[in-house]
Design a protein around this motif. Structure first.
Motif, mmCIF file in Angstrom:
data_model
loop_
_atom_site.group_PDB
_atom_site.id
_atom_site.type_symbol
_atom_site.label_atom_id
_atom_site.label_comp_id
_atom_site.label_asym_id
_atom_site.label_seq_id
_atom_site.Cartn_x
_atom_site.Cartn_y
_atom_site.Cartn_z
ATOM 1 N N UNK A 367 -16.800 49.573 69.391
ATOM 2 C CA UNK A 367 -16.835 49.451 70.846
ATOM 3 C C UNK A 367 -15.823 50.418 71.442
ATOM 4 N N UNK A 368 -16.070 50.832 72.673
ATOM 5 C CA UNK A 368 -15.083 51.631 73.386
ATOM 6 C C UNK A 368 -15.298 51.469 74.879
ATOM 7 N N UNK A 369 -14.286 51.831 75.648
ATOM 8 C CA UNK A 369 -14.383 51.848 77.098
ATOM 9 C C UNK A 369 -14.835 53.225 77.542
ATOM 10 N N UNK A 370 -15.842 53.261 78.400
ATOM 11 C CA UNK A 370 -16.288 54.512 78.991
ATOM 12 C C UNK A 370 -15.332 54.904 80.104
ATOM 13 N N UNK A 371 -15.274 56.185 80.475
ATOM 14 C CA UNK A 371 -14.346 56.613 81.530
ATOM 15 C C UNK A 371 -14.581 55.921 82.864
ATOM 16 N N UNK A 372 -15.811 55.465 83.126
ATOM 17 C CA UNK A 372 -16.077 54.787 84.394
ATOM 18 C C UNK A 372 -15.683 53.318 84.359
ATOM 19 N N UNK A 373 -15.192 52.868 83.225
ATOM 20 C CA UNK A 373 -14.767 51.484 83.107
ATOM 21 C C UNK A 373 -15.743 50.593 82.380
ATOM 22 N N UNK A 374 -16.939 51.081 82.066
ATOM 23 C CA UNK A 374 -17.925 50.274 81.359
ATOM 24 C C UNK A 374 -17.600 50.133 79.884
ATOM 25 N N UNK A 375 -18.332 49.257 79.229
ATOM 26 C CA UNK A 375 -18.167 49.002 77.810
ATOM 27 C C UNK A 375 -19.328 49.613 77.055
ATOM 28 N N UNK A 376 -19.056 50.351 75.986
ATOM 29 C CA UNK A 376 -20.091 50.880 75.112
ATOM 30 C C UNK A 376 -20.017 50.160 73.769
ATOM 31 N N UNK A 377 -21.170 49.744 73.263
ATOM 32 C CA UNK A 377 -21.251 48.941 72.045
ATOM 33 C C UNK A 377 -22.211 49.609 71.071
ATOM 34 N N UNK A 378 -21.745 49.896 69.859
ATOM 35 C CA UNK A 378 -22.622 50.385 68.795
ATOM 36 C C UNK A 378 -23.213 49.198 68.062
ATOM 37 N N UNK A 379 -24.518 49.228 67.893
ATOM 38 C CA UNK A 379 -25.208 48.147 67.196
ATOM 39 C C UNK A 379 -25.243 48.403 65.701
ATOM 40 N N UNK A 380 -25.096 47.341 64.916
ATOM 41 C CA UNK A 380 -25.208 47.406 63.461
ATOM 42 C C UNK A 380 -26.015 46.190 63.022
ATOM 43 N N UNK A 381 -27.317 46.287 63.185
ATOM 44 C CA UNK A 381 -28.177 45.160 62.842
ATOM 45 C C UNK A 381 -29.461 45.626 62.203
ATOM 46 N N UNK A 382 -30.526 44.871 62.407
ATOM 47 C CA UNK A 382 -31.808 45.218 61.835
ATOM 48 C C UNK A 382 -32.680 45.969 62.817
ATOM 49 N N UNK A 383 -33.667 46.707 62.291
ATOM 50 C CA UNK A 383 -34.606 47.428 63.134
ATOM 51 C C UNK A 383 -33.997 48.653 63.766
ATOM 52 N N UNK A 384 -34.644 49.142 64.817
ATOM 53 C CA UNK A 384 -34.154 50.319 65.516
ATOM 54 C C UNK A 384 -32.743 50.067 66.037
ATOM 55 N N UNK A 385 -31.884 51.074 65.941
ATOM 56 C CA UNK A 385 -30.475 50.914 66.278
ATOM 57 C C UNK A 385 -30.165 51.552 67.630
ATOM 58 N N UNK A 386 -29.274 50.904 68.391
ATOM 59 C CA UNK A 386 -28.985 51.314 69.758
ATOM 60 C C UNK A 386 -27.492 51.456 69.985
ATOM 61 N N UNK A 387 -27.144 52.266 70.989
ATOM 62 C CA UNK A 387 -25.881 52.140 71.701
ATOM 63 C C UNK A 387 -26.205 51.445 73.011
ATOM 64 N N UNK A 388 -25.549 50.321 73.278
ATOM 65 C CA UNK A 388 -25.741 49.582 74.517
ATOM 66 C C UNK A 388 -24.543 49.782 75.431
ATOM 67 N N UNK A 389 -24.804 49.776 76.724
ATOM 68 C CA UNK A 389 -23.748 49.712 77.714
ATOM 69 C C UNK A 389 -23.755 48.340 78.344
ATOM 70 N N UNK A 390 -22.600 47.927 78.864
ATOM 71 C CA UNK A 390 -22.484 46.657 79.576
ATOM 72 C C UNK A 390 -21.768 46.939 80.891
ATOM 73 N N UNK A 391 -22.383 46.565 82.006
ATOM 74 C CA UNK A 391 -21.767 46.787 83.312
ATOM 75 C C UNK A 391 -20.836 45.652 83.672
ATOM 76 N N UNK A 392 -20.017 45.873 84.707
ATOM 77 C CA UNK A 392 -19.103 44.834 85.142
ATOM 78 C C UNK A 392 -19.855 43.627 85.683
ATOM 79 N N UNK A 393 -21.112 43.848 86.140
ATOM 80 C CA UNK A 393 -21.909 42.726 86.607
ATOM 81 C C UNK A 393 -22.622 41.979 85.510
ATOM 82 N N UNK A 394 -22.474 42.432 84.260
ATOM 83 C CA UNK A 394 -23.071 41.725 83.138
ATOM 84 C C UNK A 394 -24.396 42.281 82.669
ATOM 85 N N UNK A 395 -24.852 43.410 83.221
ATOM 86 C CA UNK A 395 -26.114 43.998 82.780
ATOM 87 C C UNK A 395 -25.923 44.684 81.433
ATOM 88 N N UNK A 396 -26.796 44.373 80.505
ATOM 89 C CA UNK A 396 -26.835 45.054 79.217
ATOM 90 C C UNK A 396 -27.956 46.083 79.273
#
Length: 447
Positions: A367-396
């Motif tokens: 995980x890391x903080x983006x310069x705009x303040x958002x959260x970036x999450x690297x996925x490590x699971x099954x199937x197609x793999x994603x980088x997800x962002x999470x907004x301050x309002x809770x949107x994934x």
């Protein structure tokens, strides 16, 4: 602390605490993200799917030649950090989580090799002002299973070995399970010296308090007894490159009355903590998580992974917990926050299955903080793999998808993402695909 807001998003299966604002602490004056970037578009090259307006550059790919001529680019790209080098130049330091079976080892280079029989380590890339690669070389060799790590306030990289193998195991000639400091500007200044006082265990990631110099460490253990969360009190806090070699005191987190963090399912829940001295940081006779911490025991958690500093404290991830494997409860990821001033631990984010729904992906890792303040999450699971962002309002929302199928026909598999980090100017996101080992630079209309 009472929960002042708890939103559970049906689209994401993710719950947040009322103190979520502490999680979004980008640069001063930055506008906090309120939305994603839209759907991902198929990549004609079949490598990396991105939203409209974004593009990528492949900086490095396993098997290609290192520009230094030291050998091929190693495999299994993992944790990474970006450092400013002046004049718009950037240095990337990248881990290679190579085990003894790795097809492409980190080349053993004189002066940079700890154990010639170990195949992991780090490489360093130099990028010019235009973002093009101008150099690529070995920065650390002869280490094992280099997973994640973390940067220091004095702009070096701490590379973590995620193993506890001793000399004589798997052909190794030296004990493993340590943290190594890497100087991205000149790796020969740092060499290949284990920071033994930080403990010998299956390290995942570290974060350094930039005000007090305390080093926080996660232990990635997925079988019982699960890993611990540590802090290291250095003898020379904030002493600069090489200062961690002076030693210090290693302690482990204890939450009184709470043996397993997995059972906490209420975002916003807070707990007082204690720090207990580790009996034997070298794990000479017994692995640390098996050691006797005296009356009250110690607090464990399954798959402790990403770790970073932000908002005046340290955030760390429990990637998942499974009852069938011995955990006290099931979850698909937790993000915890430790406040060192108040000596309190808080659950900030909980990924399903708290509402019988699923995250778009699962098993958050780096995980890391983006310069705009958002959260970036690297996925490590099954199937197609994603980088997800999470907004301050809770949107994934999706940021990137590994479009490359590396599996066999009928049994698709995509390599996980790792090492997400941003350039010092915030205009470029760097991320690794673990397999096939590839380092990407992603540019576009970052908020």
């Amino acid at each position: 602390m009472s929960v002042t807001r708890r939103s559970l998003l049906a689209a994401g299966g993710i719950a947040f605490s009322g103190a979520l604002g502490a999680l979004f602490t980008g640069r001063a004056g930055a506008v906090r993200p309120t939305r994603g970037y839209g759907p991902l578009l198929p990549d004609p090259r079949g490598l990396l799917d991105l939203p409209a307006g974004f593009s990528y550059r492949v900086l490095s790919r396993a098997g290609g030649p290192l520009r230094s001529g030291e050998g091929p680019v190693p495999a299994n790209c993992d944790g990474m950090a970006a450092f400013g080098a002046g004049g718009g130049r950037v240095r990337l330091v990248r881990n290679h989580e190579n085990r003894t079976t790795a097809a492409l080892r980190v080349p053993a280079v004189t002066g940079l090799t700890y154990d010639p029989e170990a195949l992991g380590g780090c490489t360093a890339l130099e990028l010019g002002p235009d973002g093009a690669v101008t150099g690529e070389r070995v920065a650390l060799a002869g280490t094992a299973v280099n997973c994640a790590g973390g940067r220091t306030p004095w702009n070096t990289w701490l590379s973590c070995e995620e193993t506890e193998d001793r000399a004589g195991t798997s052909g190794y000639t030296r004990d493993h399970g340590f943290v190594f400091e890497v100087d991205p500007a000149d790796p020969r200044r740092s060499g290949a010296v284990p920071l033994t006082a930080l403990g010998r265990f299956a390290h995942e990631a570290v974060a350094v308090d930039p005000y007090r110099g305390v080093v926080y460490e996660t232990e990635d253990a997925f079988v019982e007894p699960f890993g611990l969360f540590y802090r290291f009190l250095p003898a020379r806090p904030l002493g600069g490159p090489g200062s961690l070699r002076a030693g210090g005191v290693l302690q482990a987190l204890r939450v009184p009355g709470l043996a397993d963090l997995a059972v906490v399912d209420r975002p916003g829940a807070e707990f007082p903590v204690e720090w207990v001295p580790v009996p034997d940081p070298s794990a000479a006779g017994t692995a640390i998580r098996f050691q006797d911490f005296g009356r009250g025991g110690i607090t464990h958690a399954q798959k402790l992974e990403g770790c970073y500093w932000g908002g005046g404290g340290v955030h760390f991830v429990s990637s998942y917990a499974r009852r069938r494997e011995g955990a006290g409860a099931d979850h698909h990821g937790q993000v915890w926050f430790y406040d060192p001033l108040r000596s309190r631990l808080r659950l900030d984010v909980l990924f399903g299955p708290a509402a019988d729904i699923q995250l778009p992906g699962d098993s958050p890792d780096n995980i890391c903080l983006a310069p705009d303040g958002g959260l970036m999450v690297c996925e490590d699971g099954g199937g197609a793999q994603y980088v997800f962002g999470v907004t301050v309002g809770g949107e994934v929302y999706p940021v990137a998808r590994n479009a490359e199928d590396i599996g066999q026909p009928g049994a698709p598999e995509w390599g996980e993402f790792a090492g997400v980090t941003f350039s010092p100017d915030g205009r470029t996101m760097y991320v690794n695909a673990y397999a096939p080992g590839t380092t990407f630079a992603v540019t576009g209309p970052w908020q």
